[in-house]
Enzyme design. Structure first.
Site, short mmCIF file in Angstrom:
data_model
loop_
_atom_site.label_atom_id
_atom_site.label_comp_id
_atom_site.label_asym_id
_atom_site.label_seq_id
_atom_site.Cartn_x
_atom_site.Cartn_y
_atom_site.Cartn_z
N ASP A 33 -2.94 -11.46 -1.67
CA ASP A 33 -2.05 -10.10 -1.24
C ASP A 33 -2.87 -9.59 0.33
O ASP A 33 -3.67 -8.74 0.12
CB ASP A 33 -1.87 -9.20 -2.32
CG ASP A 33 -0.70 -7.98 -1.65
OD1 ASP A 33 0.40 -8.40 -1.84
OD2 ASP A 33 -1.33 -6.99 -1.10
N TYR A 38 -3.52 -4.18 7.16
CA TYR A 38 -4.70 -4.49 6.78
C TYR A 38 -6.04 -4.85 7.72
O TYR A 38 -7.19 -4.74 7.44
CB TYR A 38 -5.14 -5.29 5.52
CG TYR A 38 -4.15 -4.56 4.34
CD1 TYR A 38 -3.66 -3.40 4.44
CD2 TYR A 38 -3.62 -5.61 3.17
CE1 TYR A 38 -2.54 -3.00 3.18
CE2 TYR A 38 -3.10 -5.18 2.19
CZ TYR A 38 -2.63 -3.70 1.99
OH TYR A 38 -1.71 -3.44 1.18
N LYS A 63 2.81 -8.67 4.79
CA LYS A 63 4.08 -7.46 4.77
C LYS A 63 4.05 -7.02 6.04
O LYS A 63 3.23 -6.64 7.06
CB LYS A 63 3.57 -6.27 3.79
CG LYS A 63 2.83 -6.32 2.61
CD LYS A 63 2.38 -5.51 1.76
CE LYS A 63 1.61 -5.91 0.52
NZ LYS A 63 0.27 -5.87 0.62
N HIS A 96 7.01 -3.40 3.84
CA HIS A 96 5.65 -2.62 3.42
C HIS A 96 6.13 -1.27 2.71
O HIS A 96 5.70 -0.96 1.83
CB HIS A 96 4.51 -2.35 4.44
CG HIS A 96 3.06 -2.31 3.82
ND1 HIS A 96 2.26 -2.79 4.49
CD2 HIS A 96 2.72 -1.80 2.57
CE1 HIS A 96 0.92 -2.59 3.73
NE2 HIS A 96 1.65 -1.84 2.51
N1 LIG Z 1 2.10 -2.21 -1.02
C1 LIG Z 1 1.29 -1.32 -0.84
O1 LIG Z 1 1.97 -0.06 -0.16
C2 LIG Z 1 -0.01 -1.33 -1.25
C3 LIG Z 1 -0.73 -0.19 -1.28
C4 LIG Z 1 -2.11 -0.14 -1.87
C5 LIG Z 1 -2.55 -1.22 -2.34
N2 LIG Z 1 -1.89 -2.52 -2.15
C6 LIG Z 1 -2.44 -3.92 -2.66
O2 LIG Z 1 -3.00 -3.83 -4.01
C7 LIG Z 1 -4.47 -4.12 -3.85
C8 LIG Z 1 -5.26 -3.30 -4.95
O3 LIG Z 1 -4.97 -2.23 -4.87
P1 LIG Z 1 -6.37 -1.07 -4.27
O4 LIG Z 1 -7.21 -1.92 -3.25
O5 LIG Z 1 -5.60 -0.01 -3.81
O6 LIG Z 1 -7.12 -0.51 -5.36
P2 LIG Z 1 -7.62 -1.23 -6.90
O7 LIG Z 1 -7.23 -2.65 -7.06
O8 LIG Z 1 -7.18 -0.43 -7.86
O9 LIG Z 1 -9.29 -0.97 -6.86
C9 LIG Z 1 -9.91 -1.53 -5.78
C10 LIG Z 1 -11.46 -0.74 -6.09
O10 LIG Z 1 -11.97 -0.78 -7.49
C11 LIG Z 1 -13.10 -1.70 -7.31
N3 LIG Z 1 -13.31 -2.62 -8.13
C12 LIG Z 1 -12.67 -4.03 -8.13
N4 LIG Z 1 -13.00 -4.45 -9.36
C13 LIG Z 1 -13.91 -3.70 -10.14
C14 LIG Z 1 -14.82 -3.91 -11.13
N5 LIG Z 1 -14.50 -4.98 -12.10
N6 LIG Z 1 -15.52 -2.91 -11.61
C15 LIG Z 1 -15.82 -1.69 -10.83
N7 LIG Z 1 -15.19 -1.75 -9.48
C16 LIG Z 1 -14.24 -2.66 -9.15
C17 LIG Z 1 -13.12 -2.04 -5.88
O11 LIG Z 1 -14.49 -2.28 -5.28
P3 LIG Z 1 -15.30 -3.61 -4.72
O12 LIG Z 1 -14.42 -4.40 -3.98
O13 LIG Z 1 -16.53 -3.19 -4.14
O14 LIG Z 1 -15.39 -4.40 -6.13
C18 LIG Z 1 -12.44 -1.32 -4.98
O15 LIG Z 1 -13.05 -0.27 -4.57
C19 LIG Z 1 -4.77 -3.96 -2.42
O16 LIG Z 1 -5.96 -4.53 -2.37
C20 LIG Z 1 -3.86 -4.21 -1.62
O17 LIG Z 1 -3.65 -5.84 -1.75
C21 LIG Z 1 -0.81 -2.48 -1.85
#
Ligand SMILES: NC(=O)c1ccc[n+]([C@@H]2O[C@H](COP(=O)([O-])OP(=O)(O)OC[C@H]3O[C@@H](n4cnc5c(N)ncnc54)[C@H](OP(=O)(O)O)[C@@H]3O)[C@@H](O)[C@H]2O)c1
Length: 258
Positions: A33, A38, A63, A96
């Protein structure tokens, strides 16, 4: 569409994203994704090439950014995303955010791409029920997917039910609450019971809610840990305990403010 994918919201250091994508594909992930905003589509494309895995085996989502919305702008933005990703099609292209002035024309452009078979599926992101109701008034293609923030701390059963009723696949982003809830007591006690991490429990919660789930990590060990969630199932009681954690905790903006 794969049920579990790699989210890659990370400007990151040079090569961080391409390495993460390659590790994820080697681990078994088949959904990546990304988004133009990004600024890592080039690295995603490079990571896919480096993995040696065929393009047709990977499901790529990108997106249209808020600044790229509008009919002509969206068509141009799609071509630019393809170029950066070094591919000639996307599996899924999403609006998005529902920008009030441009979302209708943006959707019309996505329908053009879809009708011309230049994209396999089109959908939306951050659309709550009022946005979807508005879209249904003019859309001729039903969005295949709605991607919005979901975790036990921001549980939206009504929106999930509405998406299902309309045959829209819900996809949950920020499923790990960006690590802000790893020490929650309920989460920790459930994780101990299943001998899993709190992160794996959050991913499992999303999958069992029927969400396509896209945890982000660029760390190899954590990418592997987040994919190791197929050997346990949360009981009905534990799912209910997790649902009850809902407290409107958001890491991203509230779509109703758009
Ligand atoms: N459509 C939208 O508007 C929108 C908005 C936000 C996000 N998204 C998508 O959703 C994805 C995920 O959401 P997000 O990036 O906001 O946050 P998330 O997946 O909830 O959390 C990511 C964070 O958790 C850490 N992490 C991941 N696995 C871990 C584990 N097993 N143990 C400890 N820490 C861990 C990562 O650090 P490390 O990388 O250092 O492991 C990072 O800091 C995004 O990357 C994006 O693709 C979409």
């Amino acid at each position: 569409m794969p049920r579990l994918g790699l989210g890659i919201y990370a400007p990151g250091e040079k090569n961080e994203v391409s390495r993460a994508v390659r590790w994820a594909l080697e681990t078994g992930y088949r959904l990546i994704d990304t988004a133009s905003v990004y600024q890592n589509e080039e690295e995603v494309g490079r990571g896919m090439k480096d993995s040696g895995i065929q393009r047709s085996e990977v499901f790529i989502t990108s997106k249209v950014g808020n600044d790229e919305q509008g009919y002509d702008q969206t068509l141009r933005a799609y071509d630019q995303s393809l170029k950066r990703l070094q591919t000639d099609y996307l599996d899924l292209y999403l609006v998005h955010w529902p920008i009030r002035d441009t979302r209708k024309e943006t959707w019309r452009a996505l329908e053009t791409l879809y009708n011309e078979k230049r994209v396999r599926a089109i959908g939306v992101s951050n659309y709550y029920q009022p946005h979807l109701e508005e879209l249904f008034a003019y859309a001729s293609v039903v969005p295949a997917v709605n991607q919005f923030e979901q975790s036990p701390f921001l549980y939206r059963p009504e929106l999930l039910a509405y998406c299902r009723e309309k045959h829209i696949q819900p996809e949950g982003y920020s499923p790990l609450v960006r690590g802000r809830k790893e020490s929650n007591e309920v989460l920790e006690s459930i994780a101990t019971q299943y001998e899993k991490s709190t992160y794996q429990v959050l991913i499992r919660w999303g999958l069992q809610q029927g969400l396509v789930t896209i945890p982000k990590s660029t760390n190899q060990k954590r990418i592997q840990e987040n994919f190791d969630v197929w050997d346990f199932e949360l009981s009905e009681g534990d799912m209910q305990q997790l649902n009850a954690l809902n407290a409107d905790v958001r890491v991203a903006d509230d779509p109703m403010d758009y």
